[in-house]
Write a protein that holds these residues in place. Sequence first.
Motif, PDB file in Angstrom:
ATOM      1  N   TYR A 197       8.699   3.512  -8.934  1.00 52.25           N
ATOM      2  CA  TYR A 197       7.254   3.430  -9.071  1.00 52.25           C
ATOM      3  C   TYR A 197       6.698   4.637  -9.829  1.00 52.25           C
ATOM      4  CZ  TYR A 197       7.573  -0.212  -5.544  1.00 52.25           C
ATOM      5  OH  TYR A 197       7.896  -1.354  -4.862  1.00 52.25           O
ATOM      6  N   PRO A 198       5.829   4.412 -10.803  1.00 53.03           N
ATOM      7  CA  PRO A 198       5.139   5.531 -11.459  1.00 53.03           C
ATOM      8  C   PRO A 198       3.992   6.032 -10.596  1.00 53.03           C
ATOM      9  CG  PRO A 198       4.397   3.477 -12.398  1.00 53.03           C
ATOM     10  CD  PRO A 198       5.482   3.121 -11.399  1.00 53.03           C
ATOM     11  N   ILE A 199       3.433   7.156 -10.954  1.00 53.17           N
ATOM     12  CA  ILE A 199       2.277   7.715 -10.260  1.00 53.17           C
ATOM     13  C   ILE A 199       1.011   7.141 -10.888  1.00 53.17           C
ATOM     14  CG2 ILE A 199       0.982   9.833  -9.778  1.00 53.17           C
ATOM     15  CD1 ILE A 199       3.675  11.309  -9.811  1.00 53.17           C
ATOM     16  N   TYR A 200       0.136   6.589 -10.068  1.00 56.38           N
ATOM     17  CA  TYR A 200      -1.115   6.007 -10.536  1.00 56.38           C
ATOM     18  C   TYR A 200      -2.321   6.880 -10.204  1.00 56.38           C
ATOM     19  CZ  TYR A 200       1.286   1.550 -11.319  1.00 56.38           C
ATOM     20  OH  TYR A 200       2.113   0.562 -11.785  1.00 56.38           O
ATOM     21  N   LYS A 201      -2.181   7.779  -9.243  1.00 54.20           N
ATOM     22  CA  LYS A 201      -3.321   8.545  -8.757  1.00 54.20           C
ATOM     23  C   LYS A 201      -2.823   9.857  -8.180  1.00 54.20           C
ATOM     24  CE  LYS A 201      -7.382   7.987  -5.689  1.00 54.20           C
ATOM     25  NZ  LYS A 201      -8.447   7.890  -6.706  1.00 54.20           N
ATOM     26  N   GLY A 202      -3.624  10.924  -8.344  1.00 57.11           N
ATOM     27  CA  GLY A 202      -3.243  12.229  -7.847  1.00 57.11           C
ATOM     28  C   GLY A 202      -3.780  12.516  -6.465  1.00 57.11           C
ATOM     29  N   TYR A 218       0.843  -1.210   0.000  1.00 52.60           N
ATOM     30  CA  TYR A 218       0.000   0.000   0.000  1.00 52.60           C
ATOM     31  C   TYR A 218       0.869   1.249   0.000  1.00 52.60           C
ATOM     32  CZ  TYR A 218      -3.239   3.567   1.653  1.00 52.60           C
ATOM     33  OH  TYR A 218      -3.966   4.716   1.782  1.00 52.60           O
ATOM     34  N   LEU A 219       1.900   1.281   0.855  1.00 49.34           N
ATOM     35  CA  LEU A 219       2.772   2.452   0.913  1.00 49.34           C
ATOM     36  C   LEU A 219       3.546   2.630  -0.382  1.00 49.34           C
ATOM     37  CD1 LEU A 219       4.167   2.149   4.556  1.00 49.34           C
ATOM     38  CD2 LEU A 219       2.595   3.890   3.658  1.00 49.34           C
ATOM     39  N   ALA A 220       3.910   1.526  -1.023  1.00 48.94           N
ATOM     40  CA  ALA A 220       4.641   1.622  -2.293  1.00 48.94           C
ATOM     41  C   ALA A 220       3.823   2.330  -3.348  1.00 48.94           C
ATOM     42  CB  ALA A 220       5.025   0.218  -2.783  1.00 48.94           C
TER      43      ALA A 220
END
Length: 234
Positions: free
Chosen positions: A45-50, A27-29
């Motif tokens: 890690y890419p960004i999945y959500k703002g 979850y933290l990742a």
Amino acid sequence: MKRKKTSRGSRDIAVNILLAVIIAGLYLALILPYSGSSTVATAGYPIYKGSNREAVAIECAVCWDAQAIPEILDVLREHNVRITFAVSGEWAKQNGGLLRRMADEGHEIATMGYAPSEDGRGAFIRNDLEKALDAIRSETGLTPEIYYCGSRNASVSASCARKLGLTMVKCTIDLACTIGTADDIIQRVNGHANGGDILLVEPTAAFLQALPDILALLTDRGLTPGTISGTIYD
């Protein structure tokens, strides 16, 4: 017998604790890359959500099947909405007029790399990104800050993105605009999109048909459809 039962119970507790730690770590990742004010992807890690819970980003991946783009731009202008177009360098080089129209009308220009269907090691990805940035810059004078990495290896892409000062993103929901009808695409939004989400779309005829309803669904829920930058920042 009681001693064995106690030992087995202790093992069960230990296993449950270990599972809880693993779940918390996963979850933290996912959360850490887009928490806070800095949006540059970290730790591979890419960004999945703002983090802007009042906005939803529309991320349009442009590298093929882009005949509907002029009409999509017309709809967006009619609704006074600006989104992110993540274009391949190859497409940018061949469609300078449309790319300049996107930029002139206030849309955010991101990149998918020059040849996004190809993957490789760090040297290849970095060269591919630099080539894409040069192609976009030569057509618009703009240097993208967002990189949609698609299905490429996330850790390799993240390393190259950091070196080039790019923020690497993926998406929260893929609307799979190459599959099904406009109604199918609308149903992938309805009841599923939430504040901070990044919706991945492709410029297909079905998406063009669905776009007005998608914009209406989001605004009816009090969400502002917009760019990736406007969604991943607080």
